[in-house]
Design a protein around this motif. Structure first.
Motif, PDB file in Angstrom:
ATOM      1  N   GLY A  46     -18.224 -22.968  47.581  1.00 30.39           N
ATOM      2  CA  GLY A  46     -18.326 -23.967  46.529  1.00 30.39           C
ATOM      3  C   GLY A  46     -17.120 -24.118  45.633  1.00 30.39           C
ATOM      4  N   PRO A  47     -16.605 -23.039  45.034  1.00 27.37           N
ATOM      5  CA  PRO A  47     -15.501 -23.197  44.090  1.00 27.37           C
ATOM      6  C   PRO A  47     -14.224 -23.755  44.721  1.00 27.37           C
ATOM      7  CG  PRO A  47     -16.552 -21.049  43.848  1.00 27.37           C
ATOM      8  CD  PRO A  47     -17.088 -21.661  45.107  1.00 27.37           C
ATOM      9  N   TYR A  48     -14.072 -23.620  46.041  1.00 26.93           N
ATOM     10  CA  TYR A  48     -12.822 -24.007  46.693  1.00 26.93           C
ATOM     11  C   TYR A  48     -12.928 -25.324  47.444  1.00 26.93           C
ATOM     12  CZ  TYR A  48     -13.321 -19.156  45.778  1.00 26.93           C
ATOM     13  OH  TYR A  48     -13.649 -17.984  45.150  1.00 26.93           O
ATOM     14  N   LEU A  49     -14.144 -25.797  47.641  1.00 26.25           N
ATOM     15  CA  LEU A  49     -14.354 -27.076  48.315  1.00 26.25           C
ATOM     16  C   LEU A  49     -14.846 -28.147  47.355  1.00 26.25           C
ATOM     17  CD1 LEU A  49     -14.596 -28.851  50.850  1.00 26.25           C
ATOM     18  CD2 LEU A  49     -16.876 -27.880  51.222  1.00 26.25           C
ATOM     19  N   LEU A  50     -15.740 -27.767  46.446  1.00 19.69           N
ATOM     20  CA  LEU A  50     -16.398 -28.773  45.621  1.00 19.69           C
ATOM     21  C   LEU A  50     -15.502 -29.346  44.526  1.00 19.69           C
ATOM     22  CD1 LEU A  50     -20.001 -27.337  45.195  1.00 19.69           C
ATOM     23  CD2 LEU A  50     -19.222 -29.181  46.674  1.00 19.69           C
ATOM     24  N   SER A  51     -14.564 -28.566  44.019  1.00 20.53           N
ATOM     25  CA  SER A  51     -13.731 -29.058  42.906  1.00 20.53           C
ATOM     26  C   SER A  51     -13.076 -30.399  43.222  1.00 20.53           C
ATOM     27  CB  SER A  51     -12.683 -28.008  42.530  1.00 20.53           C
ATOM     28  OG  SER A  51     -13.314 -26.875  41.981  1.00 20.53           O
ATOM     29  N   PRO A  52     -12.336 -30.521  44.333  1.00 21.36           N
ATOM     30  CA  PRO A  52     -11.736 -31.825  44.627  1.00 21.36           C
ATOM     31  C   PRO A  52     -12.754 -32.867  45.081  1.00 21.36           C
ATOM     32  CG  PRO A  52     -11.260 -30.270  46.398  1.00 21.36           C
ATOM     33  CD  PRO A  52     -11.913 -29.495  45.306  1.00 21.36           C
ATOM     34  N   ILE A  53     -13.840 -32.428  45.702  1.00 23.62           N
ATOM     35  CA  ILE A  53     -14.820 -33.369  46.238  1.00 23.62           C
ATOM     36  C   ILE A  53     -15.650 -34.008  45.130  1.00 23.62           C
ATOM     37  CG2 ILE A  53     -16.986 -33.462  47.541  1.00 23.62           C
ATOM     38  CD1 ILE A  53     -15.720 -31.663  49.603  1.00 23.62           C
ATOM     39  N   ILE A  54     -16.049 -33.207  44.141  1.00 18.37           N
ATOM     40  CA  ILE A  54     -16.916 -33.730  43.087  1.00 18.37           C
ATOM     41  C   ILE A  54     -16.225 -34.845  42.309  1.00 18.37           C
ATOM     42  CG2 ILE A  54     -17.932 -33.151  40.841  1.00 18.37           C
ATOM     43  CD1 ILE A  54     -18.921 -30.564  42.052  1.00 18.37           C
ATOM     44  N   ALA A  55     -14.928 -34.700  42.058  1.00 17.96           N
ATOM     45  CA  ALA A  55     -14.202 -35.742  41.326  1.00 17.96           C
ATOM     46  C   ALA A  55     -14.223 -37.056  42.099  1.00 17.96           C
ATOM     47  CB  ALA A  55     -12.767 -35.300  41.071  1.00 17.96           C
ATOM     48  N   GLU A  56     -14.004 -36.985  43.405  1.00 20.08           N
ATOM     49  CA  GLU A  56     -14.022 -38.201  44.222  1.00 20.08           C
ATOM     50  C   GLU A  56     -15.441 -38.762  44.336  1.00 20.08           C
ATOM     51  OE1 GLU A  56     -11.903 -38.196  47.888  1.00 20.08           O
ATOM     52  OE2 GLU A  56     -10.458 -36.688  47.216  1.00 20.08           O
ATOM     53  N   LEU A  57     -16.416 -37.869  44.442  1.00 22.00           N
ATOM     54  CA  LEU A  57     -17.804 -38.307  44.546  1.00 22.00           C
ATOM     55  C   LEU A  57     -18.240 -39.009  43.255  1.00 22.00           C
ATOM     56  CD1 LEU A  57     -20.154 -38.221  46.539  1.00 22.00           C
ATOM     57  CD2 LEU A  57     -20.882 -36.074  45.505  1.00 22.00           C
ATOM     58  N   HIS A  58     -17.739 -38.523  42.133  1.00 26.33           N
ATOM     59  CA  HIS A  58     -18.091 -39.152  40.856  1.00 26.33           C
ATOM     60  C   HIS A  58     -17.507 -40.563  40.766  1.00 26.33           C
ATOM     61  CE1 HIS A  58     -19.201 -39.553  36.690  1.00 26.33           C
ATOM     62  NE2 HIS A  58     -17.955 -39.765  36.338  1.00 26.33           N
ATOM     63  N   ARG A  59     -16.303 -40.731  41.290  1.00 25.93           N
ATOM     64  CA  ARG A  59     -15.717 -42.082  41.298  1.00 25.93           C
ATOM     65  C   ARG A  59     -16.506 -43.006  42.221  1.00 25.93           C
ATOM     66  NH1 ARG A  59     -10.806 -39.138  41.073  1.00 25.93           N
ATOM     67  NH2 ARG A  59     -10.581 -39.166  43.340  1.00 25.93           N
ATOM     68  N   MET A  60     -17.006 -42.457  43.317  1.00 26.55           N
ATOM     69  CA  MET A  60     -17.750 -43.250  44.283  1.00 26.55           C
ATOM     70  C   MET A  60     -19.161 -43.557  43.775  1.00 26.55           C
ATOM     71  SD  MET A  60     -18.537 -42.301  48.279  1.00 26.55           S
ATOM     72  CE  MET A  60     -19.760 -41.048  47.928  1.00 26.55           C
ATOM     73  N   ALA A  61     -19.761 -42.598  43.059  1.00 22.39           N
ATOM     74  CA  ALA A  61     -21.139 -42.755  42.561  1.00 22.39           C
ATOM     75  C   ALA A  61     -21.197 -42.250  41.120  1.00 22.39           C
ATOM     76  CB  ALA A  61     -22.102 -41.975  43.447  1.00 22.39           C
ATOM     77  N   PRO A  62     -20.754 -43.058  40.167  1.00 23.36           N
ATOM     78  CA  PRO A  62     -20.661 -42.599  38.773  1.00 23.36           C
ATOM     79  C   PRO A  62     -21.993 -42.239  38.129  1.00 23.36           C
ATOM     80  CG  PRO A  62     -20.247 -44.965  38.945  1.00 23.36           C
ATOM     81  CD  PRO A  62     -20.261 -44.437  40.336  1.00 23.36           C
TER      82      PRO A  62
END
Length: 300
Positions: free
Chosen positions: A103-119
């Motif tokens: 989680g700490p090494y995969l989710l950090s960059p993914i969550i930011a992009e996911l938030h832009r995709m689904a605010p």
């Protein structure tokens, strides 16, 4: 009248083994919880719990009812999600379980992009032992789990996402030359540091140790990948670390060298899982596609 709240209290007592702990988890007073469980027993005409000074234990009929209650509570949670209109839209709050080795090494960059995709989507991330989180998923306490395979359950949809290479690392001053492929003879009896045996990564480390004649150091179980990193860098032994950790900003390879090993093929398969009956399956599939795309880009 039997209520979902009463069933929830019963399940919480079953999980904690204590009225006091269950009341704390359920955020109610102990007398209120006890009264509701007694009302449930009276309504069903059956004794569900054996009470004692040290806690509470389910009776045989209580165990059967708790198993059914778990499914009912999970279904009720899914009904609420369906009513909220979240079947086809990435909205609301999702409880996402993952392992601290990922989680700490995969989710950090993914969550930011996911938030832009689904605010309007919110992720409540919970780290834990993979097998325990799959159990929590089946119980309805987690909505979706991202972690290493195997993940099994008759009631689950499991989607494999990507394969992540695992690397053998050593301190910079370790005598094995990182530029030359080491054979089994060079690794025999080398101490291999690992995590708590309940982690999938620890099981894979045990397989690697057996294959190359290394020894697991049982007195030095790491509590995280960072602790393994620090112990290896100090010269305490070798360790198995995932690619995403070594490439990440929060992890990295400072003080380490990645060893080249003859016949090395170690990797782990990462998957995402959710309850098959969940009304949010479409949303979870979209998240799975996004995680897969981002992970493959990070590993490229």
């Amino acid at each position: 009248m039997l209520t979902l709240r009463q069933l929830e209290y019963l399940v919480t007592i079953a999980d904690t083994g204590s009225f006091a702990l269950a009341a704390r988890v359920a955020n109610v007073s102990q007398p209120t919880l006890s009264q509701q469980v007694r009302a449930l027993e009276e309504r069903l005409g059956a004794k569900l719990l054996e009470r004692s000074a040290t806690g509470a234990m389910l009776t045989p009929v209580g165990r059967s009812i708790v198993a059914t209650a778990r499914r009912m509570l999970s279904d009720a949670s899914d009904i609420v999600a369906l009513a909220a209109g979240s079947t086809d839209n990435l909205t609301g709050t999702l409880r996402l379980g993952t392992t601290p080795t990922l989680g700490p090494y995969l989710l950090s960059p993914i969550i930011a992009e996911l938030h832009r995709m689904a605010p309007r989507l919110r992720l409540h991330v919970r780290e834990g032992i993979p097998d325990e989180q799959v159990l929590e998923l089946s119980r309805g306490n987690i909505d979706v789990v991202l972690g290493p395979m195997p993940m099994t359950g008759d009631d689950l949809t499991v989607e494999p996402l990507f394969r992540e290479p695992l690397h053998l690392v050593a301190a910079l001053d370790h005598p094995i030359d990182a530029d030359v492929a080491a054979g089994r003879d060079a690794l025999v009896d080398s101490p291999l540091l690992t995590l708590d045996p309940r982690h999938h990564l620890a099981r894979q480390a045990a397989e690697v140790a057996e294959r190359y004649g290394m020894t697991i150091a049982p007195d030095y179980y790491g509590t995280s990948l960072e602790s393994l990193h620090q112990m290896v860098a100090s010269g305490l032994g070798l360790a198995l670390l995932p690619s995403l950790y070594l490439r990440s900003e929060v992890g990295g390879a400072t003080g380490l060298k990645v060893l080249s090993v003859e016949g090395w093929r170690a990797h782990r398969s990462i998957a995402i899982a959710w309850r098959r009956q969940s009304p949010m399956g479409t949303a979870f599939a979209l998240i799975a596609d996004h995680v897969q795309t981002c992970a493959r880009r990070l590993l490229a």
